[in-house]
Write a protein that holds these residues in place. Structure first.
Motif: not given
Length: 156
Positions: A108-112, A130-145
């Motif tokens: 995904l495209d994000a901000g940091f 920041y998953a909401d950087h210039n997009n509408d995602i707002g969150e990462i829907k993935y089980e990272i942990f």
């Protein structure tokens, strides 16, 4: 090999010991004759026959323009810019998460931004995504942990 990334006298920059294994990133865009452009597509590639066994932890690829990290005036990593905070010090980044097997988990495209208190001064820095950087995602829907389901209410 950029050295102006730390002002901590106890944790000075050190050159890596030995070869540093890296991935190759490709950014592509299609441009028509009339100048219309497609969305930029970014992918990270690990060219290694032993990729499936190289790592014991997942790998995260962060792809951004060189200037976003190392430009003297806007780079997050240099000239004590790493001390700066706030939305104006957020930079665009493409994030890819790879499982230890090398399988892509998400992209995904994000901000940091640089993250932390005193550790901002260290040569190796933490980033906040920041998953909401210039997009509408707002969150990462993935089980990272895997197995970790978020915070539970405080128990009395």
């Amino acid at each position: 090999m950029i050295r102006d990334i730390s002002n901590d006298q106890w944790n000075k920059w050190k050159a890596p010991k030995g070869e540093v294994f890296k991935c190759t990133t490709v950014k592509a865009v299609a441009v028509r004759n009339d100048g219309a452009r497609s969305k930029i597509v970014t992918h990270s590639y690990f060219v290694d026959p032993e990729m499936n066994t190289r790592y014991t932890l997942p790998v995260i690829s962060l792809v951004t323009e060189y200037e976003n990290l190392f430009d003297n005036s806007i780079g997050l990593y240099v000239n004590e810019n790493y001390e700066q905070r706030g939305a104006e010090w957020e930079r665009p980044v493409h994030v890819e998460f790879f499982e230890t097997s090398g399988k892509l988990g998400f992209s995904l495209d994000a901000g940091f931004r640089i993250h932390g208190g005193w550790t901002r001064k260290y040569p190796q820095k933490s980033f906040r995504l920041y998953a909401d950087h210039n997009n509408d995602i707002g969150e990462i829907k993935y089980e990272i942990f895997p197995g970790l389901r978020g915070t539970e209410p405080a128990r009395k």
